[in-house]
Design a protein around this motif. Structure first.
Motif, mmCIF file in Angstrom:
data_model
loop_
_atom_site.group_PDB
_atom_site.id
_atom_site.type_symbol
_atom_site.label_atom_id
_atom_site.label_comp_id
_atom_site.label_asym_id
_atom_site.label_seq_id
_atom_site.Cartn_x
_atom_site.Cartn_y
_atom_site.Cartn_z
ATOM 1 N N THR A 296 30.285 36.254 13.226
ATOM 2 C CA THR A 296 31.599 36.877 13.241
ATOM 3 C C THR A 296 31.526 37.690 14.126
ATOM 4 O OG1 THR A 296 33.283 37.755 11.779
ATOM 5 C CG2 THR A 296 30.976 38.432 11.232
ATOM 6 N N LEU A 297 32.787 37.888 14.871
ATOM 7 C CA LEU A 297 33.024 38.853 15.796
ATOM 8 C C LEU A 297 32.703 40.373 15.379
ATOM 9 C CD1 LEU A 297 35.979 37.501 17.774
ATOM 10 C CD2 LEU A 297 33.340 37.398 18.341
ATOM 11 N N ASN A 298 33.534 40.686 14.043
ATOM 12 C CA ASN A 298 33.253 41.961 13.540
ATOM 13 C C ASN A 298 33.809 43.075 14.533
ATOM 14 O OD1 ASN A 298 32.767 41.134 10.629
ATOM 15 N ND2 ASN A 298 30.610 41.259 11.105
ATOM 16 N N GLU A 299 32.687 44.069 14.540
ATOM 17 C CA GLU A 299 33.056 45.053 15.566
ATOM 18 C C GLU A 299 32.047 44.892 16.805
ATOM 19 O OE1 GLU A 299 34.656 48.359 14.606
ATOM 20 O OE2 GLU A 299 35.343 47.101 12.968
ATOM 21 N N THR A 300 31.699 43.648 17.106
ATOM 22 C CA THR A 300 30.846 43.682 18.319
ATOM 23 C C THR A 300 31.483 44.103 19.483
ATOM 24 O OG1 THR A 300 29.959 41.395 17.355
ATOM 25 C CG2 THR A 300 29.355 41.767 19.281
ATOM 26 N N ALA A 301 30.738 44.681 20.519
ATOM 27 C CA ALA A 301 31.527 45.377 21.653
ATOM 28 C C ALA A 301 31.601 44.372 22.392
ATOM 29 C CB ALA A 301 30.729 46.426 22.139
ATOM 30 N N SER A 302 32.644 44.842 23.350
ATOM 31 C CA SER A 302 33.141 43.732 24.374
ATOM 32 C C SER A 302 32.095 43.878 25.398
ATOM 33 C CB SER A 302 34.419 44.064 25.306
ATOM 34 O OG SER A 302 34.279 45.516 25.680
ATOM 35 N N GLY A 303 31.635 42.373 25.847
ATOM 36 C CA GLY A 303 30.739 42.212 27.197
ATOM 37 C C GLY A 303 29.553 41.971 26.574
ATOM 38 N N VAL A 304 29.280 42.096 25.382
ATOM 39 C CA VAL A 304 27.804 41.831 24.595
ATOM 40 C C VAL A 304 27.625 40.313 24.756
ATOM 41 C CG1 VAL A 304 26.513 41.969 22.407
ATOM 42 C CG2 VAL A 304 28.059 43.953 23.292
ATOM 43 N N LEU A 305 26.290 40.052 25.157
ATOM 44 C CA LEU A 305 25.849 38.805 25.125
ATOM 45 C C LEU A 305 25.409 38.178 23.725
ATOM 46 C CD1 LEU A 305 25.266 36.004 27.080
ATOM 47 C CD2 LEU A 305 22.931 37.054 27.077
ATOM 48 N N VAL A 306 26.222 37.025 23.240
ATOM 49 C CA VAL A 306 26.231 36.658 21.772
ATOM 50 C C VAL A 306 25.623 35.102 21.873
ATOM 51 C CG1 VAL A 306 27.503 38.555 20.798
ATOM 52 C CG2 VAL A 306 28.516 36.294 21.464
ATOM 53 N N ARG A 307 25.173 34.807 20.730
ATOM 54 C CA ARG A 307 25.069 33.295 20.507
ATOM 55 C C ARG A 307 25.927 32.779 19.080
ATOM 56 N NH1 ARG A 307 19.759 33.008 20.245
ATOM 57 N NH2 ARG A 307 19.567 33.036 17.958
ATOM 58 N N VAL A 308 26.784 31.978 19.144
ATOM 59 C CA VAL A 308 27.278 31.466 17.912
ATOM 60 C C VAL A 308 27.195 30.058 17.611
ATOM 61 C CG1 VAL A 308 29.678 31.127 16.971
ATOM 62 C CG2 VAL A 308 29.007 33.112 18.301
ATOM 63 N N SER A 309 26.701 29.635 16.297
ATOM 64 C CA SER A 309 26.397 28.235 15.966
ATOM 65 C C SER A 309 27.270 27.897 14.789
ATOM 66 C CB SER A 309 24.979 28.216 15.753
ATOM 67 O OG SER A 309 24.298 28.517 16.782
ATOM 68 N N GLY A 310 27.879 26.522 14.793
ATOM 69 C CA GLY A 310 28.595 26.320 13.850
ATOM 70 C C GLY A 310 29.251 24.720 14.168
ATOM 71 N N THR A 311 30.399 24.599 13.482
ATOM 72 C CA THR A 311 31.164 23.360 13.677
ATOM 73 C C THR A 311 32.286 23.610 14.471
ATOM 74 O OG1 THR A 311 30.615 22.733 11.144
ATOM 75 C CG2 THR A 311 32.465 21.632 12.375
ATOM 76 N N ALA A 312 32.619 22.764 15.634
ATOM 77 C CA ALA A 312 33.633 22.844 16.609
ATOM 78 C C ALA A 312 34.918 22.375 16.189
ATOM 79 C CB ALA A 312 33.138 21.976 17.777
ATOM 80 N N GLN A 313 35.947 23.113 16.043
ATOM 81 C CA GLN A 313 37.280 22.808 15.619
ATOM 82 C C GLN A 313 38.081 22.926 16.721
ATOM 83 O OE1 GLN A 313 37.904 25.522 12.716
ATOM 84 N NE2 GLN A 313 36.593 24.408 11.194
ATOM 85 N N GLN A 314 39.442 21.990 16.710
ATOM 86 C CA GLN A 314 40.355 22.437 17.799
ATOM 87 C C GLN A 314 41.030 23.691 17.702
ATOM 88 O OE1 GLN A 314 43.372 19.307 17.791
ATOM 89 N NE2 GLN A 314 44.468 19.856 19.618
ATOM 90 N N GLY A 315 41.297 24.092 18.626
ATOM 91 C CA GLY A 315 42.225 25.609 18.714
ATOM 92 C C GLY A 315 43.696 25.350 19.010
ATOM 93 N N ASP A 316 44.232 26.153 19.781
ATOM 94 C CA ASP A 316 45.641 26.204 20.285
ATOM 95 C C ASP A 316 45.946 25.213 21.301
ATOM 96 O OD1 ASP A 316 46.250 27.974 18.124
ATOM 97 O OD2 ASP A 316 46.041 29.662 19.626
ATOM 98 N N ALA A 317 44.739 24.871 22.019
ATOM 99 C CA ALA A 317 44.905 23.984 23.097
ATOM 100 C C ALA A 317 44.874 22.622 22.916
ATOM 101 C CB ALA A 317 43.709 24.239 24.257
#
Length: 252
Positions: free
Chosen positions: A47-68
């Motif tokens: 989850t994004l929580n309080e992660t600072a901008s610019g931090v390199l992160v890795r996210v794993s999960g299920t892909a879902q359609q967004g607004d696009a």
């Protein structure tokens, strides 16, 4: 005349050119290696929580359609969240062996979401690198017509020539090109569809509302690194060899 003015032999000038070409190959391959290592340099988050901008992160999960809207794969017509496609043509290599050469390739994505065990994370920018399971949609010999969708794609895409001398050689060479399957085209796609498991490596945006993706993969972190390293190590090996060969010629 250039090498005569500066007291250089022809082999030294040629060697210098080789060294420059090798250095360029090394630079591009090194950049790809560095991007591949981001898989392990990134901080795993759910989850994004309080992660600072610019931090390199890795996210794993299920892909879902967004607004696009979903992307449409050009050869299969499948709806995708991230896409990479390629057109390859069978040609003679410098060693006179037939192989498939990529003549057109494009990758990208639109905004979508990744559902983790804790939250939904927005992927808010187009991906820099898309590395997914590859599916060959069609393989078309030079004397055959491609499927209608592919034919329409080639006619509407200026970057893909409809005919090349490998597909339409002079008549005396046609028996040879057909025997070697030269001019055969292979059309492949790599797609992330809604519901697929994905691993995203990227940086938290300045506003902290999502991830700007560097890598989109359908494998675990370790498997993604191995997949990307295969390509980059070949490039590094070629670059090192060409640089060393060029230096040998310059110093002789």
């Amino acid at each position: 005349m250039f090498y005569m003015v500066f007291g250089l032999s022809g082999s030294q000038v040629f060697g210098g050119g080789l060294a420059v070409v090798g250095a360029v190959v090394l630079a591009f391959s090194g950049r790809y290696v560095w991007r591949a290592t981001s898989i392990y340099r990134a901080e795993p988050i759910s989850t994004l929580n309080e992660t600072a901008s610019g931090v390199l992160v890795r996210v794993s999960g299920t892909a879902q359609q967004g607004d696009a809207d979903l992307l449409t794969a050009p050869f299969s017509g499948n709806d995708c969240l991230a896409l990479r496609y390629a057109v390859e043509e069978r040609r003679l290599s410098p060693y006179l062996l037939p192989w498939f050469v990529t003549i057109h390739e494009l990758a990208g994505s639109d905004t979508f979401r990744v559902r983790t065990p804790e939250a939904t994370v927005d992927i808010v920018e187009p991906a820099h690198t898309v590395t997914l399971k590859r599916t060959t949609v069609a393989t078309v010999p030079s004397n055959d017509k491609p499927p209608e969708r592919i034919a329409r794609f080639e006619q509407n895409t200026a970057a893909v020539p409809v005919a090349t001398h490998w597909r339409s050689p002079p008549s005396p060479f046609r028996p040879i090109t057909r025997a070697l399957s030269l001019g055969t085209r292979r059309y492949s796609e790599q797609c992330v569809m809604p519901g697929d498991n994905v691993t995203i490596v990227g940086r938290i945006t300045e506003t902290g509302n999502g991830v700007d993706p560097l890598v989109v993969s359908d494998l675990s972190a370790g498997q993604t690194l191995l997949r990307m390293a295969k390509t980059s190590l070949i490039g590094l090996s070629i670059g090192v060899f060409v640089v060393l060969l060029g230096l040998v010629l310059v110093l002789l």
